[in-house]
Scaffold this motif. Sequence first.
Motif, PDB file in Angstrom:
ATOM      1  N   LEU A 189     -17.604   7.906 -20.313  1.00 38.40           N
ATOM      2  CA  LEU A 189     -17.153   6.458 -20.828  1.00 38.40           C
ATOM      3  C   LEU A 189     -16.642   5.647 -19.642  1.00 38.40           C
ATOM      4  N   GLU A 190     -17.212   4.676 -19.528  1.00 40.06           N
ATOM      5  CA  GLU A 190     -16.327   3.827 -18.364  1.00 40.06           C
ATOM      6  C   GLU A 190     -15.605   2.693 -19.183  1.00 40.06           C
ATOM      7  N   ILE A 191     -14.610   2.641 -19.079  1.00 40.93           N
ATOM      8  CA  ILE A 191     -13.682   1.695 -19.972  1.00 40.93           C
ATOM      9  C   ILE A 191     -13.194   0.678 -18.955  1.00 40.93           C
ATOM     10  N   ALA A 250      -5.036   9.618 -18.506  1.00 38.06           N
ATOM     11  CA  ALA A 250      -5.014   9.018 -19.854  1.00 38.06           C
ATOM     12  C   ALA A 250      -5.645   9.677 -20.931  1.00 38.06           C
ATOM     13  N   ARG A 251      -5.356   9.136 -22.098  1.00 37.44           N
ATOM     14  CA  ARG A 251      -5.966   9.799 -23.299  1.00 37.44           C
ATOM     15  C   ARG A 251      -6.548   8.787 -24.042  1.00 37.44           C
ATOM     16  N   HIS A 252      -7.647   8.515 -24.658  1.00 39.36           N
ATOM     17  CA  HIS A 252      -8.012   7.439 -25.360  1.00 39.36           C
ATOM     18  C   HIS A 252      -8.279   7.944 -26.642  1.00 39.36           C
ATOM     19  N   ARG A 253      -8.124   7.061 -27.512  1.00 37.74           N
ATOM     20  CA  ARG A 253      -8.769   7.425 -29.056  1.00 37.74           C
ATOM     21  C   ARG A 253      -9.401   6.076 -29.447  1.00 37.74           C
ATOM     22  N   ILE A 254     -10.656   6.267 -30.040  1.00 38.68           N
ATOM     23  CA  ILE A 254     -11.462   5.364 -30.427  1.00 38.68           C
ATOM     24  C   ILE A 254     -11.579   5.194 -31.898  1.00 38.68           C
ATOM     25  N   THR A 255     -11.395   4.265 -32.698  1.00 38.96           N
ATOM     26  CA  THR A 255     -11.473   4.163 -33.992  1.00 38.96           C
ATOM     27  C   THR A 255     -12.174   2.746 -34.536  1.00 38.96           C
ATOM     28  N   ALA A 256     -12.485   2.876 -35.646  1.00 39.26           N
ATOM     29  CA  ALA A 256     -12.695   1.494 -36.485  1.00 39.26           C
ATOM     30  C   ALA A 256     -11.705   1.441 -37.358  1.00 39.26           C
ATOM     31  N   VAL A 257     -11.355   0.094 -37.458  1.00 37.18           N
ATOM     32  CA  VAL A 257     -10.274  -0.287 -38.307  1.00 37.18           C
ATOM     33  C   VAL A 257     -10.721  -1.604 -39.058  1.00 37.18           C
ATOM     34  N   LEU A 307     -13.352  -2.567 -33.523  1.00 39.34           N
ATOM     35  CA  LEU A 307     -13.394  -1.524 -32.742  1.00 39.34           C
ATOM     36  C   LEU A 307     -11.813  -1.277 -32.073  1.00 39.34           C
ATOM     37  N   ARG A 352      -4.877   3.599 -25.899  1.00 34.10           N
ATOM     38  CA  ARG A 352      -4.846   4.397 -24.654  1.00 34.10           C
ATOM     39  C   ARG A 352      -3.378   4.751 -24.162  1.00 34.10           C
ATOM     40  N   LEU A 398     -18.830  -0.118 -27.047  1.00 30.11           N
ATOM     41  CA  LEU A 398     -18.975   0.866 -25.747  1.00 30.11           C
ATOM     42  C   LEU A 398     -20.235   1.575 -25.633  1.00 30.11           C
TER      43      LEU A 398
END
Lengths: 240, 240
Positions: free
Chosen positions: B81-83, B177-184, B203, B207, B230
């Motif tokens: 994943l390229e953020i 880094a650590r990422h968390r991806i959620t829908a809210v 979305l 991070r 993403l």
Amino acid sequence: MISKPPGLERRIRAELEAKIRAGDWPPGHRLPTEAVLMADYGCARMTVHKAIQGLVGEGLVVRNKKAGTLVAKPHVVTAVLEIPDIAALITDRGETYAFKLLSRDIADASPDNPDERALGADGRLLILKGLHIADGEPFAFERRILNLAATPEAEAIDFSHTPPGSWLLNHVPWSQARHRITAVPADASTARLLHLPPQAACLQVERWTWRNSQGVTFVRQVFPGDRYDLVAEFSPSAEP
Amino acid sequence: MISKPPGLERRIRAELEAKIRAGDWPPGHRLPTEAVLMADYGCARMTVHKAIQGLVGEGLVVRNKKAGTLVAKPHVVTAVLEIPDIAALITDRGETYAFKLLSRDIADASPDNPDERALGADGRLLILKGLHIADGEPFAFERRILNLAATPEAEAIDFSHTPPGSWLLNHVPWSQARHRITAVPADASTARLLHLPPQAACLQVERWTWRNSQGVTFVRQVFPGDRYDLVAEFSPSAEP
DNA sequence: CCCGCGATAATGTCTAGACATAATGCCTCA
DNA sequence: TGAGGCATTATGTCTAGACATTATCGCGGG
């Protein structure tokens, strides 16, 4: 002294990496040449070369002839996302997993359906809809298109309790995939299936899979936003 | 014959990889030993060794002493994943980018705030809220915590028009880094800021960034679900 | 029949060279 | 002063060996 010596190449690589990660060598900084490191560690050039190549693989440095080796500038944040098999994900959590097939159809690819067109398939398709269930509660809804030209065996499989994703993992060799991750409101039927209020925020993962430049499958999975999230760790390329 | 010979190591690696990706060698299949390949290509062992090590780096094969080299089983789907930096993302699209700072506060870390605790910071924090704007339309809302112990320079920076993410990219060296991806669902104030109806699906990317095991920053970004997604490509580790 | 041990087959790591390639930067000549 | 060319420097690739490490397999003994 307790653990075994980890090999000189690893050691060199680790020490260089530490300097970079600690910020001693900021982006753009030039690191010692292979000849210098060779003298420092008293080893052959191949050894330092492989160590530095490892850093290249991690994207930590860039190398140019004559210009030397420079610490890379982190311009995009890259993260490695592990998208697990849903069945494995749930059982790993210690919950019971079940799959419920909602519908199964065979159709010819129609060029006006964007999902089917993106797959590049032009023959017969197997279209499956199903529900992933964790501890009796709906966990995700998925709609999947399988290109029967790529995986003819799939037509004979009984997917009524086997999730097609797990079957594919074990029967389709290496492939390439593209993912798209979005937030969507649950439509009426999805909301009902997932026991959600209408319009609830859901995480939608779409995945196109190819093998050998032939489309294999397309899947769209919808997760309740409050029951699932993706976690991506940055990748300091693990060592075995 | 037109292009230059790409080097024997690359060629060996490419040919092995092709056989695996085409499915000629399914998962679990044992590939030729280094000795055999050495004879096939008429080269030194180091050359085939490095070629195969490349495949290990891609995760395509697993090696064991005596047992040999086996095609790996793809048990989890991994994607890179390229953020991107939001400012770069928007200008790359050809849209105009602007950042609007909504608030700026300095506070002491409080151990009962979960975001701050996860960062592991215990000193003074800079807390910023801001809006990313593309072509005049709100694109993302972000709330960011900067650990001033890790980046004291940040206190003097004027973030009223500079997005802190872009500044950090250029001033903080390599990090993890650590990422968390959620829908809210959008809460009331976020919905207003992003010109969305209340509860709209968004979305959310969180991070946490560390450098040298010291927390640097935490950011939570909220994107309208229908304006951003993403995309992650599977990574057959590109060749320069 | 099973267990353990040793031979063997595979990869892991390293060396000390060689030649190729490419970009930099200096130096010369116009 | 400027432009071009050449020497230098650094990495890229490869060779032909050596010794280390380790999982596996087969064999022999209990």
